[in-house]
Structure formats: structure tokens, C-alpha cells
Scaffold this active site. Structure first.
Site, PDB file in Angstrom:
ATOM      1  N   LYS A   1     -13.849   1.297  16.083  1.00  0.00           N
ATOM      2  CA  LYS A   1     -12.591   0.522  16.167  1.00  0.00           C
ATOM      3  C   LYS A   1     -11.998   0.600  17.573  1.00  0.00           C
ATOM      4  CE  LYS A   1     -11.301   0.767  11.336  1.00  0.00           C
ATOM      5  NZ  LYS A   1     -10.584   1.460  10.298  1.00  0.00           N
TER       6      LYS A   1
ATOM      7  N   LYS B   1       7.115 -18.667 -10.239  1.00  0.00           N
ATOM      8  CA  LYS B   1       6.572 -17.446 -10.842  1.00  0.00           C
ATOM      9  C   LYS B   1       5.277 -17.759 -11.614  1.00  0.00           C
ATOM     10  CE  LYS B   1       7.670 -13.816 -14.077  1.00  0.00           C
ATOM     11  NZ  LYS B   1       8.385 -13.514 -15.295  1.00  0.00           N
TER      12      LYS B   1
ATOM     13  N   LYS C   1     -11.769  -3.022  19.317  1.00  0.00           N
ATOM     14  CA  LYS C   1     -10.411  -3.555  19.488  1.00  0.00           C
ATOM     15  C   LYS C   1      -9.876  -3.319  20.908  1.00  0.00           C
ATOM     16  CE  LYS C   1      -9.208  -3.138  14.560  1.00  0.00           C
ATOM     17  NZ  LYS C   1      -8.134  -2.995  13.558  1.00  0.00           N
TER      18      LYS C   1
ATOM     19  N   ASN D   1       0.846  -1.200   0.000  1.00  0.00           N
ATOM     20  CA  ASN D   1       0.000   0.000   0.000  1.00  0.00           C
ATOM     21  C   ASN D   1       0.880   1.248   0.000  1.00  0.00           C
ATOM     22  OD1 ASN D   1       0.575   0.800   2.839  1.00  0.00           O
ATOM     23  ND2 ASN D   1      -0.387  -1.175   3.263  1.00  0.00           N
TER      24      ASN D   1
ATOM     25  N   ASP E   1      -5.135  -9.610  12.677  1.00  0.00           N
ATOM     26  CA  ASP E   1      -5.246  -8.213  13.100  1.00  0.00           C
ATOM     27  C   ASP E   1      -4.409  -8.057  14.384  1.00  0.00           C
ATOM     28  OD1 ASP E   1      -5.986  -5.725  14.201  1.00  0.00           O
ATOM     29  OD2 ASP E   1      -7.875  -5.763  13.090  1.00  0.00           O
ATOM     30  N   ILE E   2      -3.228  -7.461  14.235  1.00  0.00           N
ATOM     31  CA  ILE E   2      -2.280  -7.387  15.358  1.00  0.00           C
ATOM     32  C   ILE E   2      -2.867  -6.548  16.490  1.00  0.00           C
ATOM     33  CG2 ILE E   2       0.115  -6.854  16.001  1.00  0.00           C
ATOM     34  CD1 ILE E   2       0.713  -6.765  12.927  1.00  0.00           C
TER      35      ILE E   2
ATOM     36  N   ASP F   1      -4.522  -6.141   5.171  1.00  0.00           N
ATOM     37  CA  ASP F   1      -5.599  -6.925   5.789  1.00  0.00           C
ATOM     38  C   ASP F   1      -5.724  -8.292   5.118  1.00  0.00           C
ATOM     39  OD1 ASP F   1      -6.439  -5.045   7.703  1.00  0.00           O
ATOM     40  OD2 ASP F   1      -7.494  -3.898   6.166  1.00  0.00           O
TER      41      ASP F   1
END
Ligand code: CTP
Length: 403
Positions: A338, A289, A342, A211, A306-307, A280
């Protein structure tokens, strides 16, 4: 809320006679640009490697040169007023004089006349640095309370390769910032883990998914928390930025590696700040390859761990768990969900739909949210400034238990 003192300080900057003196010019420029009032002092040989006029132009202050002695005692008066004495480069000769308390020129006299913090950046040939006499002198300086910062190994002006290079100007500026910043009571000596950057999920031996995270917010946080006196571990994905000095830096690539690195260290931490943009989903890895004539265009992706959520489940009551939320709509409402789901103590949310929405840039705009409806608009600032604000919020939480 208690904040760190980031106002400009007065710095005496000693320059000895070595080829690394050319880096003193850039270092003086960076320190002046950061708002410090820099006063240079050169030894006789230092002034032959770098012209006092250059140092005067870059600092905006007269340079005290050891070969221009007059009866004014300017250097002694200066040492009464400055907050820090920095010497870059420090040569083997001046090091030996510092270690033995010689006072034969203006810089050695300034060293003896100063009662505040001293940081030195030695630069010399590898054999000279490794000689037992030099090592003894460096140990003596450390025992006298001087911070000795060595540069990385590399090519030296003498043609050899090895330790002895002077630290780069950016590192000098970072060390100065860290020495001059006031520690915060809630963070001094606290163990803090920070995650930063993207993760990279391999799909075959040559390709990966990632990302746009640059890692800059996490790096700025690691630096601000270190400046506040915390013992910082930085777990970072692949980033192209200079890593912080004075922190334990752990490099990982994938989300699974980041999870291992964080979870195995979590129990030892007082504060965990998860700023990384962790993938994610990770593709099912193909050991060979992927060939275009055999690929159907469909990637099979599996959820990563999800740490942050895992930490929320096992968190001790004396630990502070901090998350980040990148949202493109209903920013504060989604971030609050969240925070609660969490089991976090704090969450910092940014709106990624804004043109200044945080990814890749040097600035960001954040909201801070905590339990009991706590919500604060931190505004739009540089990531360095936001990191200072976040550090002060964490300090308040540590010292008062609330916000
Ligand atoms: N995070 C994590 N491990 C993951 C994914 C995210 O620790 N596998 C952490 C990030 O470091 C950040 C927080 O979770 O602190 C929020 O990440 P974000 O992607 O904004 O939210 P998600 O919870 O993943 O939800 P969604 O992508 O649906 O918004």
C-alpha cells in the site's frame, strides 16, 4: 528521534469563589492522575465553595488558603518553582484584579509574582461576562499573554442559559497538556490535516452501512500533533468521543463528503495523516425507504474514491503523506504494498486479527513502514502513546528528510 516532554510538571491551581469551583476538584484529580504535581491556592470565597481539605486530598499537597495568611511567604516560594499557573474558576472580581495588577490577597499576589505561562478559565453569569468592563479586562489579560479559555454556552447556576459556564475538567486537563508539551521543530507552525473515524454510507433514508472505527486513534493523533505545535485540521466521520480543543474540526458523514473535505484542503497542508476507516463501497441510494416485500435481499455497492491514493497522485515533493493499513494477514508485506502503490511517505499498520487489534479499544499495536525498507515495531501501547510516537516519526521525517 526527538520526543515531546511528557514528564509531570508542577502546577499552581488557583480557585476563586464561584459555583463552578466544584469542577476544580475533578480538574485537580485529573491533573494529579496525569502525573502532575498540583498545588492549590484558594481565595477567601473560593474556600467557602470548595473545602481546602478536598483539594489537599485530591492533589496530595497542602492548599494555600487566602484566609489563612501567615508570615511564611509560601505562595511566593511556590511561584518560583511551578511551570504553570492555572485559575479555574476565574471570577469577574479576581479577573478585574488581575487586569489592574491588584495584590490584595494570596492569589492576586501569586499572579503578579509568577513569570511563567498562565491559563485562566472564567466562569460567571452571561450578562457579567458580556459587560464591556469584563470584556475589557479579558482583553487586557490576553494582551498580557494570558491564555483565556471560555467554556461552551449552556445552563448556568443563576438560571440563565448562555456563555459563561466554566470549561469542563477534561478540557482543562487537555489545555494544560497542550500548554506544557514542548513543540517539535519540524511541526511547529506546520499545517497538518488528520482524518478520523468511520464513514456512514446511507442506503435509504433510515439505514446505512458503516464500520467499527471509534475514531480514537485519529483523535489522539490530532491532539499529539497540536501539542507538537502544528496547526491541525481534523476531518472526522460520526464519532461519539469528545473532539480535540484548539484544532479546526470538520464533521462529515459519508466517504464522498470526506473526500470533498480533504481534497479541497489538501493543497494548503504540509502533512496529511489519513487515519479514517473510510468505506470502500457505498450502496446505491434509494430515495424512499426500502420495503421488505419489494427488496430482493441484494445490495448494489459502488466503489468510493480512495482519498489516500488520490492524494498520492497529486502530492507535492514538500508534502508528507501518511496512511494507515488495517490488515488481518501478512501485515507488514501488505502495508508495504500500500505504501508503494499509493505513493506514501509513511504507513502505520495494525494486525486486526489480534484480540488487541485496534478497533474500538483504547490501545493498539502498530508497525511503522517507510521507503528504503524502513520498518519499526512501535509495540503495544495506548493510542495516546502511539500518537506521540507517530508524531515524533513525522517530526524526524520533516527535519531530516529521511528516517
Ligand atoms: N482510505 C482512503 N479512502 C478510501 C479507503 C481508504 O483514504 N476510500 C485510506 C485510509 O484512511 C487508510 C488507508 O487508505 O489510511 C488504508 O485503508 P485500508 O482499508 O486498510 O486499505 P485499502 O487500501 O482500502 O485496501 P483493502 O481494504 O483492500 O485492504
Amino acid at each position: 528521534m526527538e520526543t515531546q516532554n511528557r514528564l509531570g510538571s508542577r502546577i499552581a491551581f488557583g480557585v476563586c469563589g464561584g459555583i463552578a469551583a466544584y469542577k476544580a476538584a475533578e480538574s485537580v484529580r485529573l491533573l494529579s492522575q496525569a502525573g502532575h504535581d498540583v498545588h492549590t491556592i484558594t481565595t477567601q470565597w473560593g474556600a467557602r465553595f470548595i473545602g481546602p481539605l478536598t483539594l489537599e486530598a485530591l492533589s496530595g499537597n497542602p492548599c494555600i488558603s487566602s484566609d489563612a495568611i501567615d508570615g511564611s511567604m509560601r505562595h511566593i516560594a511556590l511561584m518560583r518553582e511551578v511551570d504553570l499557573l492555572l485559575v479555574a474558576p476565574l471570577t469577574a472580581e479576581t479577573l478585574a484584579k488581575f487586569a489592574h495588577g491588584h495584590a490584595d490577597h494570596l492569589l492576586t499576589q501569586s499572579y503578579l509574582a509568577f513569570r511563567g505561562p498562565v491559563v485562566v478559565f472564567p466562569a460567571m453569569n452571561t450578562a457579567m461576562l458580556e459587560h464591556p468592563a469584563t470584556q475589557r479586562n479579558l482583553d487586557q489579560l490576553r494582551a498580557d499573554g494570558v491564555r483565556v479559555i471560555l467554556g461552551e454556552s449552556g445552563a448556568l447556576a443563576c438560571g440563565e442559559t448562555g456563555p459563561g459556564r466554566m470549561a469542563e475538567p477534561e478540557l482543562i486537563a487537555e489545555v494544560v497538556e497542550s500548554v506544557l508539551t514542548q513543540p517539535l521543530p519540524g511541526l511547529k507552525g506546520a499545517r497538518v490535516l488528520v482524518t478520523a473515524g468511520p464513514t456512514r454510507e446511507a442506503l435509504d433514508p433510515v439505514r446505512y452501512l458503516t464500520n467499527r472505527s471509534s475514531g480514537r486513534m485519529g483523535l489522539a493523533l490530532a491532539r499529539a500533533l497540536r501539542n507538537a505545535g502544528a496547526i491541525v485540521t481534523l476531518v472526522h466521520g460520526p464519532i461519539n468521543e469528545r473532539l480535540p480543543w484548539g484544532t479546526e474540526n470538520v464533521a462529515v458523514t459519508s466517504a464522498a463528503q470526506m473526500a470533498d473535505a480533504v481534497l479541497s484542503r489538501a493543497d494548503d497542508q504540509d502533512v496529511l495523516v489519513l487515519c479514517a476507516a473510510v468505506a470502500d463501497y457505498a450502496p446505491v441510494y434509494a430515495a424512499q425507504k426500502l420495503k421488505k416485500d419489494q427488496f430482493d435481499g441484494q445490495l448494489k455497492l459502488n466503489r468510493t474514491q480512495d482519498i489516500l491514493a488520490s492524494l498520492g497522485q497529486r502530492k507535492r515533493t514538500d508534502q508528507i503523506l501518511v496512511g494507515f493499513a488495517a490488515e488481518s494477514e501478512n501485515v507488514t508485506a501488505n502495508a508495504r504494498r500500500k505504501l508503494e502503490s499509493k505513493n506514501l511517505d509513511l504507513i502505520f499498520a495494525n494486525d486486526i486479527s489480534r484480540p488487541d487489534g485496534g478497533f474500538e479499544g483504547t490501545e493498539n499495536a502498530l508497525f511503522a513502514l517507510g521507503p528504503n525498507g524502513f520498518c519499526m515495531d512501535l509495540g503495544h501501547h495506548s493510542k495516546t502513546e502511539l500518537a506521540t510516537q507517530i508524531t515524533s516519526i513525522i517530526n524526524t521525517k520533516r527535519t531530516t528528510g529521511t528516517l
